[in-house]
Design a protein around this motif. Structure first.
Motif, PDB file in Angstrom:
ATOM      1  N   THR A  21       0.948  -0.850  -0.095  1.00  0.00           N
ATOM      2  CA  THR A  21       0.309   0.194   0.056  1.00  0.00           C
ATOM      3  C   THR A  21       0.789   1.556   0.206  1.00  0.00           C
ATOM      4  O   THR A  21       0.605   2.518  -0.864  1.00  0.00           O
ATOM      5  CB  THR A  21      -0.886   0.059   1.100  1.00  0.00           C
ATOM      6  N   LEU A  22       1.676   1.430   0.624  1.00  0.00           N
ATOM      7  CA  LEU A  22       3.390   2.381   0.707  1.00  0.00           C
ATOM      8  C   LEU A  22       4.086   2.726   0.203  1.00  0.00           C
ATOM      9  O   LEU A  22       4.199   3.114  -0.536  1.00  0.00           O
ATOM     10  CB  LEU A  22       3.204   2.211   2.334  1.00  0.00           C
ATOM     11  N   GLY A  23       4.336   1.621  -0.580  1.00  0.00           N
ATOM     12  CA  GLY A  23       5.203   1.234  -1.407  1.00  0.00           C
ATOM     13  C   GLY A  23       6.792   1.246  -0.501  1.00  0.00           C
ATOM     14  O   GLY A  23       7.778   1.747  -0.840  1.00  0.00           O
ATOM     15  N   ILE A  24       6.745   1.050   0.673  1.00  0.00           N
ATOM     16  CA  ILE A  24       8.420   0.950   0.951  1.00  0.00           C
ATOM     17  C   ILE A  24       8.767  -0.471   0.690  1.00  0.00           C
ATOM     18  O   ILE A  24       8.450  -1.381   0.188  1.00  0.00           O
ATOM     19  CB  ILE A  24       7.328   0.276   2.526  1.00  0.00           C
ATOM     20  N   LYS A  25      10.273  -0.960   0.146  1.00  0.00           N
ATOM     21  CA  LYS A  25      11.345  -1.140  -0.594  1.00  0.00           C
ATOM     22  C   LYS A  25      12.323  -1.988   0.583  1.00  0.00           C
ATOM     23  O   LYS A  25      13.258  -2.207   0.308  1.00  0.00           O
ATOM     24  CB  LYS A  25      12.367  -0.332  -1.216  1.00  0.00           C
ATOM     25  N   GLY A  26      12.079  -1.723   1.585  1.00  0.00           N
ATOM     26  CA  GLY A  26      13.144  -2.011   2.560  1.00  0.00           C
ATOM     27  C   GLY A  26      12.844  -1.886   4.114  1.00  0.00           C
ATOM     28  O   GLY A  26      11.378  -0.812   4.735  1.00  0.00           O
ATOM     29  N   PHE A  27      12.950  -2.709   5.098  1.00  0.00           N
ATOM     30  CA  PHE A  27      12.748  -2.370   6.832  1.00  0.00           C
ATOM     31  C   PHE A  27      14.002  -2.246   7.345  1.00  0.00           C
ATOM     32  O   PHE A  27      15.265  -3.004   6.934  1.00  0.00           O
ATOM     33  CB  PHE A  27      11.702  -3.202   7.461  1.00  0.00           C
ATOM     34  N   ARG A  28      13.926  -1.750   8.268  1.00  0.00           N
ATOM     35  CA  ARG A  28      15.035  -1.560   9.234  1.00  0.00           C
ATOM     36  C   ARG A  28      14.038  -1.840  10.903  1.00  0.00           C
ATOM     37  O   ARG A  28      12.983  -1.152  11.098  1.00  0.00           O
ATOM     38  CB  ARG A  28      15.202  -0.073   9.756  1.00  0.00           C
ATOM     39  N   LEU A  29      14.534  -2.475  11.177  1.00  0.00           N
ATOM     40  CA  LEU A  29      13.750  -3.532  12.105  1.00  0.00           C
ATOM     41  C   LEU A  29      14.702  -2.717  13.728  1.00  0.00           C
ATOM     42  O   LEU A  29      15.912  -2.807  14.169  1.00  0.00           O
ATOM     43  CB  LEU A  29      14.010  -4.854  12.044  1.00  0.00           C
ATOM     44  N   ASP A  30      13.708  -2.797  14.660  1.00  0.00           N
ATOM     45  CA  ASP A  30      14.504  -2.119  15.866  1.00  0.00           C
ATOM     46  C   ASP A  30      14.319  -2.932  17.046  1.00  0.00           C
ATOM     47  O   ASP A  30      13.724  -4.044  17.506  1.00  0.00           O
ATOM     48  CB  ASP A  30      12.763  -0.882  16.355  1.00  0.00           C
ATOM     49  N   ALA A  31      15.219  -3.317  17.813  1.00  0.00           N
ATOM     50  CA  ALA A  31      15.382  -3.886  18.768  1.00  0.00           C
ATOM     51  C   ALA A  31      15.451  -5.286  19.025  1.00  0.00           C
ATOM     52  O   ALA A  31      14.692  -6.440  19.202  1.00  0.00           O
ATOM     53  CB  ALA A  31      14.470  -3.278  20.110  1.00  0.00           C
ATOM     54  N   VAL A  32      15.664  -5.874  17.555  1.00  0.00           N
ATOM     55  CA  VAL A  32      15.607  -7.167  17.091  1.00  0.00           C
ATOM     56  C   VAL A  32      16.452  -8.110  18.266  1.00  0.00           C
ATOM     57  O   VAL A  32      15.730  -9.040  18.336  1.00  0.00           O
ATOM     58  CB  VAL A  32      16.228  -7.650  16.017  1.00  0.00           C
ATOM     59  N   LYS A  33      16.894  -7.356  19.647  1.00  0.00           N
ATOM     60  CA  LYS A  33      17.447  -8.652  20.481  1.00  0.00           C
ATOM     61  C   LYS A  33      16.572  -9.232  21.490  1.00  0.00           C
ATOM     62  O   LYS A  33      16.399 -10.265  22.322  1.00  0.00           O
ATOM     63  CB  LYS A  33      18.574  -7.789  21.098  1.00  0.00           C
ATOM     64  N   HIS A  34      15.210  -8.685  21.066  1.00  0.00           N
ATOM     65  CA  HIS A  34      14.074  -8.258  22.120  1.00  0.00           C
ATOM     66  C   HIS A  34      13.199  -9.141  22.108  1.00  0.00           C
ATOM     67  O   HIS A  34      11.419  -9.485  22.297  1.00  0.00           O
ATOM     68  CB  HIS A  34      12.917  -7.001  23.244  1.00  0.00           C
ATOM     69  N   PHE A  35      12.934  -9.800  20.764  1.00  0.00           N
ATOM     70  CA  PHE A  35      12.266 -11.154  19.814  1.00  0.00           C
ATOM     71  C   PHE A  35      12.520 -11.861  18.455  1.00  0.00           C
ATOM     72  O   PHE A  35      13.496 -11.412  18.847  1.00  0.00           O
ATOM     73  CB  PHE A  35      10.885 -10.086  19.591  1.00  0.00           C
ATOM     74  N   PRO A  36      11.323 -12.998  19.233  1.00  0.00           N
ATOM     75  CA  PRO A  36      12.525 -14.385  18.016  1.00  0.00           C
ATOM     76  C   PRO A  36      13.323 -14.137  17.101  1.00  0.00           C
ATOM     77  O   PRO A  36      12.423 -13.841  15.738  1.00  0.00           O
ATOM     78  CB  PRO A  36      11.486 -15.592  18.361  1.00  0.00           C
ATOM     79  N   ALA A  37      14.357 -14.502  16.792  1.00  0.00           N
ATOM     80  CA  ALA A  37      14.644 -14.133  15.145  1.00  0.00           C
ATOM     81  C   ALA A  37      13.750 -14.966  14.224  1.00  0.00           C
ATOM     82  O   ALA A  37      13.331 -14.636  13.056  1.00  0.00           O
ATOM     83  CB  ALA A  37      16.610 -14.987  15.253  1.00  0.00           C
ATOM     84  N   ASP A  38      13.422 -16.357  14.855  1.00  0.00           N
ATOM     85  CA  ASP A  38      12.438 -16.906  13.580  1.00  0.00           C
ATOM     86  C   ASP A  38      11.383 -15.872  13.159  1.00  0.00           C
ATOM     87  O   ASP A  38      10.715 -16.713  12.327  1.00  0.00           O
ATOM     88  CB  ASP A  38      12.678 -18.306  14.491  1.00  0.00           C
ATOM     89  N   PHE A  39      10.656 -15.335  13.995  1.00  0.00           N
ATOM     90  CA  PHE A  39       9.746 -14.697  13.728  1.00  0.00           C
ATOM     91  C   PHE A  39      10.212 -13.246  12.261  1.00  0.00           C
ATOM     92  O   PHE A  39       9.150 -13.159  11.626  1.00  0.00           O
ATOM     93  CB  PHE A  39       9.385 -13.395  14.788  1.00  0.00           C
ATOM     94  N   VAL A  40      11.226 -12.630  12.070  1.00  0.00           N
ATOM     95  CA  VAL A  40      11.828 -12.289  11.038  1.00  0.00           C
ATOM     96  C   VAL A  40      11.766 -12.938  10.275  1.00  0.00           C
ATOM     97  O   VAL A  40      11.702 -13.039   8.866  1.00  0.00           O
ATOM     98  CB  VAL A  40      13.531 -11.917  11.638  1.00  0.00           C
ATOM     99  N   GLY A  41      12.909 -14.688  10.009  1.00  0.00           N
ATOM    100  CA  GLY A  41      12.140 -15.645   8.539  1.00  0.00           C
ATOM    101  C   GLY A  41      11.379 -16.421   8.694  1.00  0.00           C
ATOM    102  O   GLY A  41      11.035 -15.649   7.409  1.00  0.00           O
ATOM    103  N   ASP A  42      10.515 -16.126   9.623  1.00  0.00           N
ATOM    104  CA  ASP A  42       8.950 -16.745   8.724  1.00  0.00           C
ATOM    105  C   ASP A  42       8.276 -15.189   8.220  1.00  0.00           C
ATOM    106  O   ASP A  42       6.990 -15.486   7.351  1.00  0.00           O
ATOM    107  CB  ASP A  42       8.684 -17.075  10.275  1.00  0.00           C
ATOM    108  N   MET A  43       8.129 -14.149   8.743  1.00  0.00           N
ATOM    109  CA  MET A  43       8.220 -12.865   7.853  1.00  0.00           C
ATOM    110  C   MET A  43       8.452 -12.904   7.088  1.00  0.00           C
ATOM    111  O   MET A  43       7.579 -12.652   5.565  1.00  0.00           O
ATOM    112  CB  MET A  43       7.721 -11.806   9.208  1.00  0.00           C
ATOM    113  N   LEU A  44      10.311 -13.182   6.792  1.00  0.00           N
ATOM    114  CA  LEU A  44      10.124 -12.796   5.186  1.00  0.00           C
ATOM    115  C   LEU A  44       9.694 -13.624   4.097  1.00  0.00           C
ATOM    116  O   LEU A  44       9.375 -12.902   2.920  1.00  0.00           O
ATOM    117  CB  LEU A  44      11.845 -12.648   4.648  1.00  0.00           C
ATOM    118  N   ASP A  45       9.863 -14.899   5.215  1.00  0.00           N
ATOM    119  CA  ASP A  45       9.186 -16.091   3.918  1.00  0.00           C
ATOM    120  C   ASP A  45       7.886 -15.431   3.273  1.00  0.00           C
ATOM    121  O   ASP A  45       7.617 -15.871   2.499  1.00  0.00           O
ATOM    122  CB  ASP A  45       8.882 -17.299   4.779  1.00  0.00           C
ATOM    123  N   TYR A  46       7.132 -14.951   4.011  1.00  0.00           N
ATOM    124  CA  TYR A  46       5.727 -14.316   4.148  1.00  0.00           C
ATOM    125  C   TYR A  46       5.478 -13.689   3.080  1.00  0.00           C
ATOM    126  O   TYR A  46       4.997 -14.017   1.850  1.00  0.00           O
ATOM    127  CB  TYR A  46       5.391 -14.550   5.586  1.00  0.00           C
TER     128      TYR A  46
END
Length: 828
Positions: free
Chosen positions: A363-388
């Protein structure tokens, strides 16, 4: 040929399937902590929009934008307290929604990729709702959990409610609240707490807090109790001995609550966030003669429904703690450091956050992410999100996590854990990255810590620790460095030196430039006494050097690293303050030598280099023009003689190459009236290839003449000048004429000084005794009245709209204002 060890990293930094035509990626953090907010009438999105084309032209491929979700703290917020994820038409601290959309559309139209700052860890600003998960966690917190290191739920993030009136059975009368530590563990002995109670009819009373008086254990301890009043804070401490109970007595009159139905709202907190596990284990209703603690409701502000966007609904079961997953609220991932922590292991939170991520892209046209405070949530969440995202046709060319640590094992470990969670097809399309805090800290110390060995830079990076440059973003400063000194401070001295390293060493990852470093600092300038000048010309030059000569280099040879087999003979300077390296295998087919001098004295070295493919007599050209020696040097055997000024750098490229001119930047240029003179001042950078700077003046805005030639020193990082013009006219125009070494000419913007900005007009040129002017003048110009022979007849200061000329004889006269404006009049 020497036996040498090369640091192999990337065969080519070419992301062919998603890279822009410019090749190497360069990111800018397009904001800073105190950037002007909409609450102050500003619009930062418009500011970035105005600069988007020039940033793209300079070589930047990505701009990292601040969080632009609607925040709980409104238009003063930096966005790290997200409330309405989907924004709606809400104006955030960053921009109105229309301006955000315009910025993103413009960036995408020119190929400058917007990177969104995404907060996947927490959320804030919801409405209160009953929370069975928190209720269970608080009431079941026991000695074993406390002894295991589990943390109590923060007492300032929930409230309790006891129903009153209606069918509750709780009416007017006396209530006895029995409070103690749930676990009884010594961890919480003597912890201070605060209790506040109110109803819908009685709120804050504005009275001083009441402190407990011991002993106050109440009936369970055979002791008295302490009175508490509606709308007044009560201060106590968790008892460490005796019966360890505090009993609080509250009397409610019928007029204190709505008899048809109401609640006693109870707020508990710990001063300074020093949380304890205090809770009510009993509430005795004296009138009903029964314990009503089972009616006590525990509420959190986790109801994210009915938001302006109408999207992104969540409730308590999306957060920690809940009834699905166990937690001790401890450690980096489960500790409640920020607002309400998502539980990314629940389908509720994962599905909602995945959809939000997709919406940002589609919707917005974002082309990249900067992920805040990644030490505070599971890394596999990020991997699964990228899969999605990949399964939905979205492939980022830049996604980077922020893990606030210099521990290279932790930083590399996060990347590897994300990769391990990604499907093979996603990994073929996207490469997660991490900010290299370890390298950044080494660069900071090389600039700011006397005696630090700058050669540690070579071994402090994530790349040196074995992580691929595909998975790294390097940087020098960012918004989180706001301390006056130490790790959490901005680089204080010679900020360009670390930029020279990350912008010329393609093995390290994607360089990220901090907006204030590039455009200049405002306000407090990051706790610096003397803020550095804008580095834009120098950064622009190095980006062009990288694009033309360094891009695609497959090897970096660290010539001066500790233990190097390449000999360095110091004529001046020293080993611990010198960083020299060689880049080989670039697409330009030329070897590149980079030298950085962190010392406060000039450097000259005879440096052995790696000579594969470099015959004796090979010429190298300083393409920056910043060295302290000749522009061209010749390889003598395997030795190059390199010269640098103090706290400086240069880049030499194999062959007879043209210099890449250092762009001139006019930082400031002003002209202001000062009584009868005009003060002209300004500041410039990028003067290495400037031959002369001339201040010019005109009185008609078209025919400029030279006023004075400014005296500057080529190579000066920032040049400031002041000039006083004593010969002024009614209207004065000024500009700078800047002549380059190759006789190219550029001009600054024009500055105008008008001594009569709102034209003063003589209203009557025939008078019996008074001269009338069209307006009152605030700066009180002097006037002179002369006869037709030029003899002074009267003078003074014009401080109103009239001048009395009754003393003049009849005749023709001239009046001159401040030596410029002249009118003719007749005295009858």
């Amino acid at each position: 040929m020497k036996n040498f060890t090369l640091k192999w990293c990337l065969v080519l930094l070419l992301f062919s399937h998603f890279y822009s035509v410019q090749g190497q990626q360069f990111m800018m953090q397009g904001w800073y902590w105190d950037y002007p907010k909409t609450a102050d009438g500003k619009n930062w999105a418009d500011s970035i929009d105005d600069k988007a084309q020039s940033l793209y032209d300079a070589g930047f491929t990505h701009i990292w934008l601040p969080p632009f979700t609607a925040s709980s703290s409104g238009q003063w917020s930096n966005g790290y307290d997200p409330k309405d994820l989907y924004i709606g038409n809400v104006t955030t601290g960053f921009a109105p929604r229309t301006s955000l959309d315009a910025l993103l559309n413009n960036m995408n139209s020119i190929g400058l990729h917007p990177v969104a700052d995404m907060v996947f860890n927490h959320r804030d600003g919801g409405m209160a709702e009953n929370n069975p998960g928190v209720s269970s966690y608080i009431t079941s917190f026991d000695w074993n959990k406390a002894n295991n290191g589990d943390n109590p739920f923060p007492s300032d993030r929930f409230r309790c409610r006891l129903p009153l009136g209606g069918s509750s059975g709780n009416g007017a009368g006396d209530y006895y609240f029995k409070l103690s530590s749930a676990s009884g563990h010594p961890r919480f002995y003597n912890k201070a707490y605060k209790i506040y109670m109110q109803t819908s009819l009685v709120g804050y009373q504005g009275l001083p807090a009441v402190s407990e008086a011991e002993p106050n254990g109440g009936g369970d301890c055979g002791q008295g109790n302490n009175d508490i009043s509606l709308g007044v804070d009560f201060l106590g401490n968790v008892d460490a001995s005796g019966c360890t109970v505090d009993e609080l007595h509250l009397h409610l009159d019928a007029a204190d609550f709505n008899a048809a139905g109401d609640y006693l709202e109870i707020y508990m907190a710990n001063p300074n966030g020093d949380y304890s596990d205090h809770r009510f284990y009993g509430i005795w209703n004296g009138a009903a003669v029964m314990d009503v603690v089972s009616q006590l409701e525990y509420q959190t502000y986790t109801d994210f429904s009915g938001l302006p966007s109408g999207m992104g609904e969540m409730h308590w079961d999306c957060f920690k703690p809940n009834l699905t997953n166990s937690t001790g609220l401890k450690g980096d991932q489960d500790g409640m450091f920020f607002f309400y922590d998502y539980d990314q292991n629940t389908s509720c939170a994962r599905d909602a956050l995945f959809e939000w991520a997709k919406w940002n892209c589609q919707t917005l046209g974002i082309k990249g992410f900067r992920l805040d405070a990644v030490k505070h949530f599971p890394a596999d969440f990020v991997g699964d999100m990228l899969d999605y995202l990949h399964d939905n046709g979205i492939d980022f060319d830049l996604i980077v996590g922020e893990w606030y640590s210099t521990n290279t094992s932790e930083l590399s470990g996060w990347v590897n854990n994300v990769l391990a969670a990604m499907d093979a097809d996603t990994k073929a399309a996207m490469q997660p990255k991490i900010f290299d805090f370890s390298l950044r800290e080494s660069l900071r110390q090389a600039c700011d810590v006397y005696g630090y060995d700058a050669r540690n830079i070579f071994t402090s990076s994530l790349n040196a620790a074995g992580l691929s440059g595909y998975n790294i973003v390097t940087f020098v400063n960012n918004h989180d460095f706001r301390d006056a000194s130490g790790f959490a401070s901005l680089v204080q001295n010679d900020v360009m030196l670390p930029y020279a390293y990350i912008l010329t060493n393609n093995q390290l990852g994607v360089p990220c430039v901090f907006y204030p470093d590039y455009f200049g600092y405002y306000g407090e300038a990051g706790n610096r006494n003397v803020p550095p000048p804008p580095l834009k010309p120098y950064i622009d030059q190095l980006i062009k050097v990288h694009q033309q000569y360094i891009y695609g280099a497959s090897t970096a040879v660290y010539l001066t690293q500790i233990g190097s087999s390449y000999n360095t003979t110091y004529i001046s300077g020293g080993a611990s303050t010198t960083v020299i390296y060689q880049l080989k295998g670039g697409t330009a087919g030329k070897d590149v030598i980079v030298a950085i001098n962190f010392a406060g004295e000039d450097m000259e070295v005879d440096q052995n280099i790696e000579t594969t493919g470099l015959p004796d007599g090979t010429k190298f050209t300083d393409v920056t023009g910043l060295s302290n020696g000749p522009d061209e040097i010749t390889l003598n055997g395997s030795i190059l003689n390199l010269k640098l000024k103090a706290r400086s750098y240069a880049v030499w490229v194999e062959g007879e190459n043209p210099q890449i001119p250092l762009p001139v930047q006019v930082i400031s240029f002003d002209a202001v009236k000062n009584h009868k003179t005009i003060l002209v001042n300004g500041s410039l950078t990028g003067l290495d290839n400037v031959n002369e700077i001339i201040l010019q003046k005109a009185i008609d805005k078209a025919h400029f003449g030279d006023l004075t030639k400014l005296d500057f020193i080529p190579g000066q990082l920032q040049y400031r000048f002041n000039y006083t013009d004593v010969h002024n006219s009614k209207v004065n125009y000024y500009r700078l004429k800047i002549v380059s070494s190759d006789q190219g000419v550029m001009y600054s913007d024009v500055r105008t000084v008008n001594f009569f900005p709102d034209q003063i007009t003589l209203l009557n040129n025939i008078t019996n005794g008074q001269l009338y002017f069209s307006k009152q003048v605030t700066d009180n110009p002097r006037y002179e009245i002369m006869d037709v022979n030029g003899r002074l007849q009267q003078h003074g200061v014009l401080n109103s709209t009239l001048i009395d000329v009754n003393s003049l004889s009849s005749g023709v006269y001239f009046i001159r204002l401040d030596g410029n404006l002249v009118y003719k009049f007749v005295k009858q």
